[in-house]
Design an enzyme around this catalytic site. Sequence first.
Site, mmCIF file in Angstrom:
data_model
loop_
_atom_site.group_PDB
_atom_site.id
_atom_site.type_symbol
_atom_site.label_atom_id
_atom_site.label_comp_id
_atom_site.label_asym_id
_atom_site.label_seq_id
_atom_site.Cartn_x
_atom_site.Cartn_y
_atom_site.Cartn_z
ATOM 1 N N SER A 1 0.792 -1.221 0.000
ATOM 2 C CA SER A 1 0.000 0.000 0.000
ATOM 3 C C SER A 1 0.829 1.278 0.000
ATOM 4 O O SER A 1 0.470 2.259 -0.634
ATOM 5 C CB SER A 1 -0.945 0.011 1.208
ATOM 6 O OG SER A 1 -0.217 -0.116 2.408
ATOM 7 N N LYS B 1 12.934 -1.615 1.684
ATOM 8 C CA LYS B 1 11.561 -1.124 1.557
ATOM 9 C C LYS B 1 11.617 0.367 1.240
ATOM 10 O O LYS B 1 12.223 1.141 1.986
ATOM 11 C CB LYS B 1 10.817 -1.383 2.869
ATOM 12 C CG LYS B 1 9.372 -0.962 2.895
ATOM 13 C CD LYS B 1 8.771 -1.363 4.241
ATOM 14 C CE LYS B 1 7.349 -0.871 4.401
ATOM 15 N NZ LYS B 1 6.783 -1.263 5.721
ATOM 16 N N MET C 1 16.972 -3.965 5.593
ATOM 17 C CA MET C 1 17.057 -5.000 6.632
ATOM 18 C C MET C 1 17.518 -6.303 6.014
ATOM 19 O O MET C 1 17.480 -6.485 4.788
ATOM 20 C CB MET C 1 15.699 -5.180 7.313
ATOM 21 C CG MET C 1 14.586 -5.616 6.392
ATOM 22 S SD MET C 1 12.939 -5.261 7.079
ATOM 23 C CE MET C 1 12.410 -3.986 5.924
ATOM 24 N N ALA D 1 14.627 -12.025 4.737
ATOM 25 C CA ALA D 1 13.932 -13.197 5.261
ATOM 26 C C ALA D 1 13.392 -13.996 4.083
ATOM 27 O O ALA D 1 12.940 -13.430 3.090
ATOM 28 C CB ALA D 1 12.782 -12.769 6.173
ATOM 29 N N ASP E 1 -1.353 -3.949 12.385
ATOM 30 C CA ASP E 1 -1.587 -4.293 10.977
ATOM 31 C C ASP E 1 -1.361 -5.796 10.797
ATOM 32 O O ASP E 1 -0.329 -6.211 10.268
ATOM 33 C CB ASP E 1 -0.648 -3.487 10.078
ATOM 34 C CG ASP E 1 -0.939 -3.710 8.598
ATOM 35 O OD1 ASP E 1 -1.998 -4.274 8.279
ATOM 36 O OD2 ASP E 1 -0.099 -3.323 7.767
ATOM 37 N N ASN F 1 2.235 -10.348 6.032
ATOM 38 C CA ASN F 1 3.360 -9.884 6.852
ATOM 39 C C ASN F 1 4.072 -11.018 7.581
ATOM 40 O O ASN F 1 4.828 -10.764 8.522
ATOM 41 C CB ASN F 1 2.885 -8.849 7.876
ATOM 42 C CG ASN F 1 2.463 -7.546 7.215
ATOM 43 O OD1 ASN F 1 2.811 -7.292 6.074
ATOM 44 N ND2 ASN F 1 1.702 -6.736 7.928
ATOM 45 N N ASP G 1 6.982 -6.010 8.675
ATOM 46 C CA ASP G 1 6.159 -4.801 8.594
ATOM 47 C C ASP G 1 5.631 -4.359 9.952
ATOM 48 O O ASP G 1 4.583 -4.797 10.409
ATOM 49 C CB ASP G 1 5.001 -5.008 7.625
ATOM 50 C CG ASP G 1 4.374 -3.677 7.214
ATOM 51 O OD1 ASP G 1 4.609 -2.663 7.903
ATOM 52 O OD2 ASP G 1 3.655 -3.642 6.196
#
Length: 348
Positions: free
Chosen positions: A147, A165, A252, A255, A296, A301, A318
Site C-alpha cells: 500500500s 523497503k 534490513m 527473510a 496491521d 506480513n 512490517d
Amino acid sequence: GAATDDPAGERVDQMSDASDERRRAELRVGFARLWARAKQIVTTDPSGSDDDDHLVDEEAARVLAANAGRLKGGLAKVAQLAAYDPGATLGGRSGATAAARTVLGGLWDHAPAVSAGAIARVIEGDLGKSPQALFAKWETTPLAAASLGQVHAGILHDGTEVVVKVQYPGVAESLRADLDDAGFVRRLAGSEIGRSLPDDSVLALAEAVRGELDYRAEAAAQTKFARAWADHRVLRFPRVIEELSSARVLTMTRARGKTVVETAASGSPDLRRQAATAIYQFAWGSPLAHRLLNADPNPGNFLVDEQQDGAAHVWCLDFGCSLELPEAVRDADREIWWGLVDDDNVSA
C-alpha cells in the site's frame, strides 16, 4: 505583484486532489456493482441466488483492486483489509464473498509496482547515492509491492543479503488526505470494529497509520519486537541496517520462506501447527506480555521457513503501524482475558 511560491499551499492542493481521486475510485467500485447487476438482468435472467451476488462482488473487487493498485495509500489499505474481512463493504454492499476476497488478496504484497527510476530517486534523495552505488547488487524488479511502498532485493558490499523497503513518491500526501476523513478511518479499522469506535479512538488510529510514513519509527518498533521475542523458538525478525535506512527507506536482512496462504495449502500438518501457534503467540502475546501492539495483522506480513529438521521459523514483517501500550491498558487487557479464561459472566 510578483508571483511567489507557496509550498504549504501546494501541499494542501495535492492532498485535496488525492482525497478527491480516492472518492472517485470508490464511486467506480459502486458503479461496477450496478453495471454488473444490470448486465445480469439484461443477459442472464438472474435468480437472486448467492451465485448472482458472488459474480457482482467479484466484479466490484476487481475494480477496487485495480484502483487501489494505481492509487496506493489508504485505498490500498482498505482493499487489503477487505481481503480477510468477511464483513467488508464493496461498493455499498456489506459482506464480501470468499471469491471477492481472493481477488483482493493479491494486494497484500503484489500490488502494481512503480518504476525503477522513481524508486531510485527516493533512495538517492534520502541516502545521497543511487542504489547501484550503495549496494554491491541491486534488483530493479521488486520482490513485493503493497500500500505505501515496495520491496527490492540487494546485496551489501560485505555479501549480506538484504531487502530494501522504499516508500512510493507522493504516497505521503495521499495517505494524509485519506486520514483526514473520519469515515474512511473507520473503514480502516474493519467492518465491525470501525462502526463502534469512539471518536477519540478514531483519532488515535489515524495518528498510528500516519506513523507508517516514517520508516525510522518502523525500524525502532521492529527492533523492540525482535528484542522482546529474542528467545522464542519459532519467531524471527529481520535485522535493521541503520546506516542504509531513513524516513522513506528501510534496509534490513533478507527473510525467506513461504506465505501463510502457501503454507496452509501445501505445508505438513506439523509445520502448519507450528506456524499457526507462533503467529497466535505473536499477535496476542506481544501486547499482553510485552506491551507491544502490531496494529496491521496482514497475512502477507509473515513468511514461514521450514528447516531441514522440520522445525518452522516464522519471519514477522512490517511494523509500520505499531504501538507501545501503557501499563494500565496492558493490565486491563489482561483482566479481560482472565475473565474469558475463567468464564466470568457477571451481570451488571
